[in-house]
Design a protein around this motif. Structure first.
Motif, PDB file in Angstrom:
ATOM      1  N   ARG A 238      15.109 -10.554  12.177  1.00 31.52           N
ATOM      2  CA  ARG A 238      15.877  -9.391  12.639  1.00 31.52           C
ATOM      3  C   ARG A 238      16.725  -8.794  11.522  1.00 31.52           C
ATOM      4  NH1 ARG A 238      19.596 -10.472  17.516  1.00 31.52           N
ATOM      5  NH2 ARG A 238      19.645  -8.180  17.482  1.00 31.52           N
ATOM      6  N   ILE A 239      17.059  -9.602  10.516  1.00 28.36           N
ATOM      7  CA  ILE A 239      17.950  -9.151   9.439  1.00 28.36           C
ATOM      8  C   ILE A 239      17.160  -8.321   8.430  1.00 28.36           C
ATOM      9  CG2 ILE A 239      19.572  -9.863   7.647  1.00 28.36           C
ATOM     10  CD1 ILE A 239      19.838 -12.550   9.158  1.00 28.36           C
ATOM     11  N   LYS A 240      17.437  -7.030   8.391  1.00 33.40           N
ATOM     12  CA  LYS A 240      16.726  -6.123   7.487  1.00 33.40           C
ATOM     13  C   LYS A 240      17.571  -5.702   6.285  1.00 33.40           C
ATOM     14  CE  LYS A 240      13.293  -6.201  10.319  1.00 33.40           C
ATOM     15  NZ  LYS A 240      12.077  -6.998   9.978  1.00 33.40           N
ATOM     16  N   GLY A 241      18.862  -5.846   6.417  1.00 32.12           N
ATOM     17  CA  GLY A 241      19.738  -5.452   5.318  1.00 32.12           C
ATOM     18  C   GLY A 241      21.003  -6.278   5.310  1.00 32.12           C
ATOM     19  N   LEU A 242      21.608  -6.383   4.143  1.00 26.27           N
ATOM     20  CA  LEU A 242      22.841  -7.154   3.994  1.00 26.27           C
ATOM     21  C   LEU A 242      23.816  -6.331   3.148  1.00 26.27           C
ATOM     22  CD1 LEU A 242      23.869  -9.983   4.840  1.00 26.27           C
ATOM     23  CD2 LEU A 242      23.147 -10.814   2.617  1.00 26.27           C
ATOM     24  N   ILE A 243      25.016  -6.100   3.706  1.00 26.86           N
ATOM     25  CA  ILE A 243      26.063  -5.380   2.984  1.00 26.86           C
ATOM     26  C   ILE A 243      27.150  -6.384   2.614  1.00 26.86           C
ATOM     27  CG2 ILE A 243      27.760  -3.515   3.057  1.00 26.86           C
ATOM     28  CD1 ILE A 243      26.126  -2.280   5.340  1.00 26.86           C
ATOM     29  N   LEU A 244      27.436  -6.491   1.336  1.00 29.75           N
ATOM     30  CA  LEU A 244      28.491  -7.390   0.877  1.00 29.75           C
ATOM     31  C   LEU A 244      29.798  -6.627   0.769  1.00 29.75           C
ATOM     32  CD1 LEU A 244      26.647  -9.315  -1.997  1.00 29.75           C
ATOM     33  CD2 LEU A 244      26.700  -9.823   0.456  1.00 29.75           C
ATOM     34  N   GLY A 245      30.800  -7.055   1.520  1.00 31.14           N
ATOM     35  CA  GLY A 245      32.131  -6.486   1.397  1.00 31.14           C
ATOM     36  C   GLY A 245      32.884  -7.209   0.301  1.00 31.14           C
ATOM     37  N   ARG A 246      34.188  -7.305   0.448  1.00 27.60           N
ATOM     38  CA  ARG A 246      34.986  -7.991  -0.568  1.00 27.60           C
ATOM     39  C   ARG A 246      34.946  -9.498  -0.356  1.00 27.60           C
ATOM     40  NH1 ARG A 246      38.390  -3.221   0.017  1.00 27.60           N
ATOM     41  NH2 ARG A 246      39.555  -4.180   1.712  1.00 27.60           N
ATOM     42  N   PHE A 247      34.633 -10.213  -1.404  1.00 25.25           N
ATOM     43  CA  PHE A 247      34.703 -11.669  -1.418  1.00 25.25           C
ATOM     44  C   PHE A 247      35.849 -12.023  -2.360  1.00 25.25           C
ATOM     45  CE2 PHE A 247      30.804 -11.194   0.666  1.00 25.25           C
ATOM     46  CZ  PHE A 247      30.352 -12.407   1.144  1.00 25.25           C
ATOM     47  N   VAL A 248      36.916 -12.582  -1.811  1.00 29.94           N
ATOM     48  CA  VAL A 248      38.169 -12.764  -2.548  1.00 29.94           C
ATOM     49  C   VAL A 248      38.470 -14.248  -2.756  1.00 29.94           C
ATOM     50  CG1 VAL A 248      40.662 -12.371  -2.458  1.00 29.94           C
ATOM     51  CG2 VAL A 248      39.095 -10.594  -1.685  1.00 29.94           C
ATOM     52  N   GLY A 249      38.968 -14.592  -3.929  1.00 34.98           N
ATOM     53  CA  GLY A 249      39.355 -15.978  -4.198  1.00 34.98           C
ATOM     54  C   GLY A 249      38.166 -16.918  -4.247  1.00 34.98           C
ATOM     55  N   ILE A 250      37.027 -16.433  -4.718  1.00 30.32           N
ATOM     56  CA  ILE A 250      35.810 -17.245  -4.773  1.00 30.32           C
ATOM     57  C   ILE A 250      35.881 -18.165  -5.997  1.00 30.32           C
ATOM     58  CG2 ILE A 250      33.296 -17.201  -4.843  1.00 30.32           C
ATOM     59  CD1 ILE A 250      34.671 -15.989  -2.318  1.00 30.32           C
ATOM     60  N   TYR A 251      35.568 -19.436  -5.795  1.00 29.12           N
ATOM     61  CA  TYR A 251      35.704 -20.430  -6.861  1.00 29.12           C
ATOM     62  C   TYR A 251      34.604 -21.483  -6.712  1.00 29.12           C
ATOM     63  CZ  TYR A 251      37.589 -23.451  -3.199  1.00 29.12           C
ATOM     64  OH  TYR A 251      37.736 -24.196  -2.064  1.00 29.12           O
ATOM     65  N   GLU A 252      34.612 -22.454  -7.583  1.00 25.84           N
ATOM     66  CA  GLU A 252      33.670 -23.572  -7.471  1.00 25.84           C
ATOM     67  C   GLU A 252      34.300 -24.843  -8.012  1.00 25.84           C
ATOM     68  OE1 GLU A 252      30.951 -25.823  -6.219  1.00 25.84           O
ATOM     69  OE2 GLU A 252      30.717 -23.658  -5.851  1.00 25.84           O
ATOM     70  N   ALA A 253      34.358 -25.858  -7.183  1.00 23.65           N
ATOM     71  CA  ALA A 253      34.934 -27.142  -7.580  1.00 23.65           C
ATOM     72  C   ALA A 253      33.885 -28.246  -7.614  1.00 23.65           C
ATOM     73  CB  ALA A 253      36.062 -27.521  -6.620  1.00 23.65           C
ATOM     74  N   ASP A 254      32.977 -28.236  -6.659  1.00 25.08           N
ATOM     75  CA  ASP A 254      32.014 -29.341  -6.525  1.00 25.08           C
ATOM     76  C   ASP A 254      30.851 -29.254  -7.505  1.00 25.08           C
ATOM     77  OD1 ASP A 254      33.479 -30.463  -4.483  1.00 25.08           O
ATOM     78  OD2 ASP A 254      32.447 -29.313  -2.927  1.00 25.08           O
ATOM     79  N   TYR A 255      30.364 -28.036  -7.774  1.00 23.24           N
ATOM     80  CA  TYR A 255      29.192 -27.879  -8.635  1.00 23.24           C
ATOM     81  C   TYR A 255      29.490 -26.894  -9.768  1.00 23.24           C
ATOM     82  CZ  TYR A 255      26.649 -30.231  -4.895  1.00 23.24           C
ATOM     83  OH  TYR A 255      26.222 -31.136  -3.967  1.00 23.24           O
ATOM     84  N   SER A 256      30.531 -27.183 -10.506  1.00 25.80           N
ATOM     85  CA  SER A 256      30.948 -26.256 -11.562  1.00 25.80           C
ATOM     86  C   SER A 256      29.864 -26.080 -12.622  1.00 25.80           C
ATOM     87  CB  SER A 256      32.238 -26.745 -12.212  1.00 25.80           C
ATOM     88  OG  SER A 256      32.074 -28.056 -12.727  1.00 25.80           O
ATOM     89  N   TYR A 257      29.103 -27.134 -12.896  1.00 20.00           N
ATOM     90  CA  TYR A 257      28.052 -27.049 -13.904  1.00 20.00           C
ATOM     91  C   TYR A 257      26.955 -26.078 -13.487  1.00 20.00           C
ATOM     92  CZ  TYR A 257      25.142 -29.848 -10.764  1.00 20.00           C
ATOM     93  OH  TYR A 257      24.424 -30.289  -9.683  1.00 20.00           O
ATOM     94  N   LYS A 258      26.827 -25.864 -12.187  1.00 18.90           N
ATOM     95  CA  LYS A 258      25.736 -25.045 -11.657  1.00 18.90           C
ATOM     96  C   LYS A 258      26.151 -23.605 -11.386  1.00 18.90           C
ATOM     97  CE  LYS A 258      22.210 -25.197  -8.005  1.00 18.90           C
ATOM     98  NZ  LYS A 258      21.740 -25.961  -6.814  1.00 18.90           N
ATOM     99  N   TYR A 259      27.383 -23.436 -10.880  1.00 20.26           N
ATOM    100  CA  TYR A 259      27.788 -22.114 -10.407  1.00 20.26           C
ATOM    101  C   TYR A 259      28.965 -21.499 -11.156  1.00 20.26           C
ATOM    102  CZ  TYR A 259      24.846 -22.987  -6.313  1.00 20.26           C
ATOM    103  OH  TYR A 259      23.791 -23.239  -5.475  1.00 20.26           O
ATOM    104  N   GLN A 260      29.566 -22.214 -12.079  1.00 20.48           N
ATOM    105  CA  GLN A 260      30.789 -21.742 -12.707  1.00 20.48           C
ATOM    106  C   GLN A 260      30.635 -20.359 -13.329  1.00 20.48           C
ATOM    107  OE1 GLN A 260      33.620 -23.832 -12.546  1.00 20.48           O
ATOM    108  NE2 GLN A 260      34.683 -21.935 -13.018  1.00 20.48           N
ATOM    109  N   LYS A 261      29.521 -20.129 -13.986  1.00 16.60           N
ATOM    110  CA  LYS A 261      29.330 -18.877 -14.703  1.00 16.60           C
ATOM    111  C   LYS A 261      28.431 -17.890 -13.948  1.00 16.60           C
ATOM    112  CE  LYS A 261      30.027 -20.935 -19.274  1.00 16.60           C
ATOM    113  NZ  LYS A 261      29.449 -21.144 -20.616  1.00 16.60           N
TER     114      LYS A 261
END
Length: 357
Positions: A238-261
């Motif tokens: 059913r999902i045909k489109g995705l709108i991204l609004g504001r994502f605030v304070g996003i960080y990474e603690a558990d998988y920093s080697y994978k997602y940090q950059k």
């Protein structure tokens, strides 16, 4: 396309019911400015009994108290708008209220529900039963909006006017294509919490959907898991489109080697490309906001009123009750790099519609 139950237009003399289905507020002073705005509209206010309730060190009512307030507002024939004062982390406490009898009452006597963030749990529940609602500012944040934004919300309620979110706004295309469907706007984490329950807005229905999502203070790895959960849903087709609004304070603690950059946009884009044919766009004009004093961060829609340039440098910042607690180091005047110590309820109310990108 399935027909949604739409509440009647608001008129002068109607009542707003204020409730705290998630976090409550300290006292009436927190909402006085917002109250003056709606009173100028000619509306009257009824406060829920437990809006100011406190449990231990948090201004939050007990689940049964929240349910009582919500049920009474739904059953009160004078109430035309049910407006959440705050977001938070416990709106799930009131979901048991939405039984067969209550849904039938709302179908026969629909009311406007307004809120966002954690209140998305309630909005998603209403959407699953095809009851129209407004993903808009929680009541405490109404007074923080610009005059144009406040008038826009008023026009929706009093006149039923919904403006097109056209190319003059801050769109960016991440995965091009064409998509058309009913817009379902939600906090991402809250939407995930609805899935698999009787309040699942994706499970119930056949029409195509365009999801508009936002979030705050979540790890990038959690975003990846949540997007995968959506894409693996029984009715993900059913999902045909995705709108991204504001994502605030996003960080990474558990998988920093994978997602940090890696940005959260790239993470979402990669998950979608690997699994589904879904249009992906970004619209930085709805969701939570933490504003710096940089001019280019002042939003075109629902922008914050201008702040004084002299504010305190921050040493520690953490979320609580939709605000940020701060510990000052020193006074300093600056034009950039300073975070406004507040989470604003800034977003464009989203109802039904379509987007072609």
């Amino acid at each position: 396309m399935a027909k949604f139950t739409k509440p009647p237009l608001i008129k002068e003399g109607d009542y707003i019911g204020l409730i705290a289905p998630s976090d409550g507020i300290l006292d009436k002073k927190e909402i006085e400015k917002s109250m003056r705005i709606v009173e100028k509209w000619g509306l009257k206010i009824k406060l829920g009994k437990y809006v100011f309730a406190k449990e231990k060190d948090r201004y939050v009512a007990l689940p049964q108290e929240k349910q009582e307030d919500l049920r009474l507002m739904i059953e009160d024939p004078e109430i035309k708008i049910i407006w959440s004062v705050y977001g938070g982390y416990s709106a799930n406490d009131v979901l048991p209220v939405f039984n067969k009898q209550i849904i039938e009452k709302l179908k026969n006597n629909p009311k406007w529900f307004i809120g966002y963030s954690d209140i998305s749990l309630i909005l998603n529940t209403l959407s699953s039963y095809k009851i129209l609602n407004i993903h808009g500012p929680n009541f405490v944040g109404l007074s923080e909006l610009t005059e144009d934004s406040i008038n826009y919300l008023k026009k929706i309620l009093f006149e039923g006017k919904i403006e097109e979110i056209d190319s003059s706004h801050k769109w960016s295309v991440l995965i091009p294509g064409e998509a058309e469907g009913i817009i379902l706007a939600s906090n991402l984490e809250s939407l995930i919490f609805n899935l698999g329950t009787r309040f699942d807005p994706i499970l119930h229905g056949k029409d195509d959907l365009i999801l508009a999502i936002e979030d705050i203070f979540v790890e990038k790895s959690a975003i990846a898991r949540m997007i995968d959960t959506l894409l693996n849903h029984k009715k993900a087709h059913r999902i045909k489109g995705l709108i991204l609004g504001r994502f605030v304070g996003i960080y990474e603690a558990d998988y920093s080697y994978k997602y940090q950059k890696t940005s959260y946009e790239k993470i979402i884009e990669s998950r979608i490309k690997n699994k589904k044919d879904i249009v992906l766009v970004k619209l930085e004009e709805f969701g939570h906001s933490i504003f710096s004093l940089e001019e280019n961060l002042i939003q075109k829609i629902f922008q914050r009123k201008k702040e004084k340039k002299e504010i305190k440098m921050l040493r520690k910042i953490k979320p609580k009750n939709n605000y940020l607690l701060i510990e000052p180091i020193q006074e300093r005047t600056t034009k950039s790099g300073i975070v406004i110590p507040e989470v604003a309820n800034l977003e464009r109310p989203i109802m039904m519609g379509k987007i072609v990108s």
